[in-house]
Design a protein around this motif. Structure first.
Motif, short mmCIF file in Angstrom:
data_model
loop_
_atom_site.label_atom_id
_atom_site.label_comp_id
_atom_site.label_asym_id
_atom_site.label_seq_id
_atom_site.Cartn_x
_atom_site.Cartn_y
_atom_site.Cartn_z
N ASP A 93 2.64 6.40 12.06
CA ASP A 93 1.69 5.30 12.26
C ASP A 93 2.36 4.03 11.74
O ASP A 93 1.96 3.45 10.75
CB ASP A 93 0.41 5.59 11.48
N TYR A 94 3.42 3.60 12.42
CA TYR A 94 4.26 2.56 11.84
C TYR A 94 4.40 1.36 12.76
O TYR A 94 3.77 1.29 13.82
CB TYR A 94 5.63 3.14 11.48
N GLN B 40 0.82 -1.21 0.00
CA GLN B 40 0.00 0.00 0.00
C GLN B 40 0.86 1.26 0.00
O GLN B 40 0.66 2.16 -0.82
CB GLN B 40 -0.93 0.02 1.22
N ASP B 41 1.79 1.35 0.92
CA ASP B 41 2.57 2.58 1.07
C ASP B 41 3.40 2.89 -0.16
O ASP B 41 3.41 4.03 -0.65
CB ASP B 41 3.47 2.47 2.30
N THR C 87 -0.72 9.33 9.01
CA THR C 87 -1.28 8.09 9.54
C THR C 87 -1.73 7.25 8.35
O THR C 87 -1.79 7.73 7.21
CB THR C 87 -2.50 8.38 10.43
N LYS C 88 -2.08 5.98 8.61
CA LYS C 88 -2.57 5.14 7.53
C LYS C 88 -3.87 5.69 6.95
O LYS C 88 -4.10 5.61 5.74
CB LYS C 88 -2.77 3.71 8.02
N THR D 38 0.04 -6.19 1.31
CA THR D 38 0.70 -5.80 2.55
C THR D 38 0.84 -6.96 3.53
O THR D 38 1.76 -6.99 4.33
CB THR D 38 -0.07 -4.64 3.21
N ARG E 299 -3.31 -1.70 8.26
CA ARG E 299 -3.97 -1.28 7.02
C ARG E 299 -5.49 -1.19 7.21
O ARG E 299 -6.12 -0.22 6.80
CB ARG E 299 -3.62 -2.26 5.90
N THR F 161 -2.93 8.28 4.61
CA THR F 161 -2.35 7.70 3.39
C THR F 161 -3.44 7.33 2.41
O THR F 161 -3.31 7.53 1.19
CB THR F 161 -1.49 6.47 3.74
N GLY G 78 -6.48 1.80 9.46
CA GLY G 78 -6.39 3.05 8.71
C GLY G 78 -7.57 3.24 7.79
O GLY G 78 -8.13 4.34 7.67
#
Length: 241
Positions: A136-137, A16-17, A173-174, A199, A224, A177, A227
């Motif tokens: 947000d990791y 995703q990222d 944050t997710k 992911t 994911r 994103t 978020g």
């Protein structure tokens, strides 16, 4: 090869990222190349997702298609074997005695950036783009901007270059994103990321949830999904430019 001054190399896993980062780079640079890494990850299905995301981006977004350049692939299984983590071995997802997630591969992002910079040097590309995020990791120390800044300085000193490492998700944050994806490409890009990006640490592609494919209970899926839920609950706002 001469320098491409308005070009970027995206560290692109197929998740995703990095998919959002690829869209972000395509929206800003005239020429965008991608690089992926095989480090023996359990979720190697992401390597297939990379090509699906690239293909759909080219087919569905004509304004970006002409900017999408070559894809590069680097084999790093020897490096991945060093870590012995839940990312590369059948181990539980947990917090280790060091207080770090068992999915943490020591120095992975630092190694990725070194390889990417060497490739960018030969390709004449001045900008590296990565999906690292500290807001947000998952608790990886090499996702922090301080680490990226230090790496940027080291690469420029060691390669006599003037690289810039862009991390567009660093402070997001997710949920934000997802909002950035919506701003960049609307519903078509959101749908692409839901359906094609990968992911899940377990590599499961069976069930399609509202937020994408995945097992639903590994740390990556939980982050994911949470978020997505926060973004939807907030009215699915686009992230302001």
């Amino acid at each position: 090869m001469g320098p491409m001054t308005d070009a970027a190399l995206v560290l692109f896993s197929g998740g995703q990222d990095s998919s959002v980062c690829l869209a972000w780079a395509l929206d800003r640079y005239d020429r965008v190349e991608t690089v992926g890494f095989d480090y023996g990850q359990r979720h190697a299905v992401e390597l297939q997702a990379r090509q699906a995301v690239r293909s759909r981006l080219a087919a569905g977004f004509p304004r970006w298609a002409g900017r999408l350049g070559e894809d590069h692939f680097i084999e790093m299984r020897g490096f991945g074997a060093i870590g012995g983590t839940a990312m590369t071995q059948e181990r539980a997802f947990e917090i280790t005695e060091k207080g770090l997630p068992s999915t943490y591969v020591p120095g992975r992002n630092l190694a990725f950036l070194t390889y990417a910079a060497a490739l960018a040097d030969r390709r004449g590309i001045p900008v590296l783009v990565g999906g690292m995020c500290e807001t947000d990791y998952s608790g990886y120390p090499d996702c922090r901007r301080d680490a990226i800044d230090a790496m940027e300085r080291a690469l420029n000193l060691g390669m006599a270059q003037d690289f810039r490492i862009e991390t567009p998700l660093m402070r997001l944050t997710k949920a934000q994103t997802w909002g950035l994806a919506s701003r960049l490409g609307g519903e078509p890009l959101v749908d692409l990321i839901v359906r094609e990006s990968h992911t899940c640490y377990r590599g499961e592609r069976g069930e399609l949830h509202a937020w994408g494919h995945g097992c639903g209970d590994c740390p990556a899926c939980e982050l994911r999904a949470r978020g997505w839920e926060e973004w939807v609950a907030g009215g699915r706002p686009e992230l302001a430019a």
